[in-house]
Design a protein around this motif. Structure first.
Motif, PDB file in Angstrom:
ATOM      1  N   LYS A 276       0.848  -1.191   0.000  1.00 32.10           N
ATOM      2  CA  LYS A 276       0.000   0.000   0.000  1.00 32.10           C
ATOM      3  C   LYS A 276       0.886   1.244   0.000  1.00 32.10           C
ATOM      4  O   LYS A 276       1.634   1.482   0.951  1.00 32.10           O
ATOM      5  CB  LYS A 276      -0.918   0.010   1.229  1.00 32.10           C
ATOM      6  N   LYS A 277       0.806   2.005  -1.078  1.00 30.46           N
ATOM      7  CA  LYS A 277       1.598   3.232  -1.203  1.00 30.46           C
ATOM      8  C   LYS A 277       0.655   4.388  -1.507  1.00 30.46           C
ATOM      9  O   LYS A 277      -0.078   4.354  -2.491  1.00 30.46           O
ATOM     10  CB  LYS A 277       2.648   3.093  -2.306  1.00 30.46           C
ATOM     11  N   PHE A 278       0.687   5.416  -0.654  1.00 29.46           N
ATOM     12  CA  PHE A 278      -0.210   6.552  -0.809  1.00 29.46           C
ATOM     13  C   PHE A 278       0.594   7.824  -1.090  1.00 29.46           C
ATOM     14  O   PHE A 278       1.404   8.244  -0.253  1.00 29.46           O
ATOM     15  CB  PHE A 278      -1.048   6.764   0.458  1.00 29.46           C
ATOM     16  N   PRO A 279       0.406   8.431  -2.256  1.00 25.41           N
ATOM     17  CA  PRO A 279       1.067   9.720  -2.513  1.00 25.41           C
ATOM     18  C   PRO A 279       0.361  10.841  -1.759  1.00 25.41           C
ATOM     19  O   PRO A 279      -0.872  10.933  -1.758  1.00 25.41           O
ATOM     20  CB  PRO A 279       0.934   9.884  -4.030  1.00 25.41           C
ATOM     21  N   VAL A 280       1.145  11.680  -1.109  1.00 24.23           N
ATOM     22  CA  VAL A 280       0.596  12.836  -0.391  1.00 24.23           C
ATOM     23  C   VAL A 280       1.134  14.085  -1.100  1.00 24.23           C
ATOM     24  O   VAL A 280       2.217  14.570  -0.777  1.00 24.23           O
ATOM     25  CB  VAL A 280       1.004  12.831   1.088  1.00 24.23           C
ATOM     26  N   PRO A 281       0.392  14.607  -2.086  1.00 26.74           N
ATOM     27  CA  PRO A 281       0.904  15.705  -2.910  1.00 26.74           C
ATOM     28  C   PRO A 281       0.717  17.060  -2.236  1.00 26.74           C
ATOM     29  O   PRO A 281       0.178  17.170  -1.128  1.00 26.74           O
ATOM     30  CB  PRO A 281       0.057  15.597  -4.178  1.00 26.74           C
ATOM     31  N   LEU A 282       1.167  18.098  -2.932  1.00 27.91           N
ATOM     32  CA  LEU A 282       0.913  19.459  -2.472  1.00 27.91           C
ATOM     33  C   LEU A 282      -0.591  19.704  -2.432  1.00 27.91           C
ATOM     34  O   LEU A 282      -1.330  19.205  -3.295  1.00 27.91           O
ATOM     35  CB  LEU A 282       1.581  20.473  -3.403  1.00 27.91           C
ATOM     36  N   PRO A 283      -1.079  20.436  -1.456  1.00 27.32           N
ATOM     37  CA  PRO A 283      -2.537  20.627  -1.316  1.00 27.32           C
ATOM     38  C   PRO A 283      -3.138  21.431  -2.454  1.00 27.32           C
ATOM     39  O   PRO A 283      -2.535  22.398  -2.945  1.00 27.32           O
ATOM     40  CB  PRO A 283      -2.653  21.369   0.023  1.00 27.32           C
TER      41      PRO A 283
END
Length: 413
Positions: A276-283
């Motif tokens: 499980k890999k979740f990208p957390v991008p710029l808001p």
């Protein structure tokens, strides 16, 4: 004559007993610790770690909420299991890194945006860990994944998400630091790695969190130090064992949670163990607005404050950058009030916070140091507004929207 002999024998016996007792206490208090220190130089450190670990686990037991469902060893709840724990010296060192969920002041409500990721984390991690009976029909297929990775630019909320997962799940949270796995004796680091997983099994459901995981489990190279390679190999070997079931046949409820902003530097074998890999991008615009609302909270604001405009001109900024921008803006009214009091000669110990004005939109601009993206966005927006005002006197859109996808073009030339 016989009485005198018996008396001498009695005195001799007393002398022997007194000498034996004295020798015992002398050996125990002086010679024994010295010999023990020679045999085990870290004996005192291990003893202190044991005492602190026991105190930490007992405190967690008092704070911990009961977890629904039966535990892996058949006990009713995790709190009762803590009383029965027997830890070795290495597990005692790791136990100092265990954090009670109630001690983490961050929940999902404190995270601005990221609703899709939060919902996925609940379904993939929290529910399988805390409600295993709901997934019993699927067997190991519906158990929690062995590893979860949060990756993205710095300051976008990866560590905050990990804290929220630990808080909301109620699971034991082992906040693993690099220094915890670093020992001067050859082979001790490997034993500490083994202690991490053995302790997690005893405290399950458990989350092993590694921030900046690329620094701990980075790509293996030919010129790497032998000790570092052994630690990574030990970690991966034990990690694969997480999929094994307990004596009762239920899957182990342990998850390794990592956070990084350099996913390409993580070893491929480690990435394979984190399905499980979740990208957390710029808001985006909506998330920036939510972050501003959370950060400003009950902060006093002027009636003219335009939250929508601030959420637009912060395009391209991370959540951490937005928080610092709000901090600097909140200081502007305080700074002005202090200067006014000093100019009027008023005593600083008699000033009232109620007299400080609220934050205005312009307080976010004109500050020195940092916030360059914010300043550039504001400058370009102002120029665009002036140009439109000249073209059409009837225009009332003073605050045009900034496209998030084009925030890179708003950076300095």
């Amino acid at each position: 004559m016989s009485d005198q002999k018996r008396y001498k024998d009695f005195v001799s016996g007393l002398v022997i007993v007194a000498g034996t007792v004295s020798a015992y206490f002398l050996f125990r208090d002086l010679v024994g610790p010295y010999i023990a220190k020679l045999v085990d130089p870290d004996r005192e450190k291990h003893e202190q770690a044991r005492i602190k670990a026991e105190a930490n686990l007992q405190r967690i037991k008092r704070l911990r909420k009961e977890v629904p469902g039966e535990a892996a060893d058949g006990s009713d709840n995790n709190g009762s299991r803590i009383d029965k724990l027997v830890l070795n010296e290495y597990e005692n060192q790791v136990a100092l890194e265990v954090v009670a969920p109630e001690d983490i002041p961050v929940g999902f409500a404190d995270v601005g945006g990221l609703e899709d990721i939060i919902e996925e984390l609940k379904e993939a991690i929290i529910y399988p860990l805390t409600l295993p009976h709901l997934y019993s029909h699927g067997g190991p297929l519906l158990s929690a994944p062995s590893g979860v990775l949060l990756y993205g630019p710095p300051g976008c909320g990866k560590t905050m998400l990990a804290k929220a997962v630990a808080h909301e799940s109620g699971a034991s949270f082992i906040n693993l630091h690099i220094s915890t796995l670093t020992e001067k004796w050859y082979g001790d680091s490997n034993k500490l790695v083994r202690a991490v997983f053995s302790l997690a099994h005893k405290l399950q459901p458990a989350i092993i969190f590694i921030d900046e995981i690329d620094a701990v489990l980075g790509t293996r190279r030919s010129g790497e130090h032998e000790a570092s390679g052994m630690v990574k190999a030990e970690f991966m070997t034990l990690w694969d064992g997480l999929t094994s079931t307990s004596a009762s046949g239920s899957p182990s409820r342990i998850v390794v949670l990592g956070a990084t902003n350099r996913i390409n530097d993580i070893d491929e074998a480690i990435l394979r163990r984190m399905p499980k890999k979740f990208p957390v991008p710029l808001p985006g615009a909506d998330q920036r607005r939510r972050i501003l609302q959370l950060v400003l909270g009950t902060t006093k604001r002027d009636a003219s404050f335009d939250l929508d405009y601030i959420s637009k001109v912060t395009a391209g900024m991370s959540g951490s950058d937005i928080k610092e921008a709000c901090r600097d803006a909140a200081m502007v009214p305080v700074r002005e009030y202090i200067r006014e009091c000093r100019a009027s000669g008023a005593a600083m110990d008699r000033v009232s916070a109620d007299d400080v004005r609220g934050i205005r939109t312009e307080d976010f601009f004109g500050r020195k140091g940092g916030g360059q993206i914010l300043m550039d966005n504001h400058a370009r927006t102002t120029r665009a507004s002036a140009a439109r005002a000249q073209q059409s006197k009837a225009s009332t859109d003073l605050y045009p929207e900034i496209d998030d996808e084009e925030h890179a073009s708003l950076s300095p030339d």
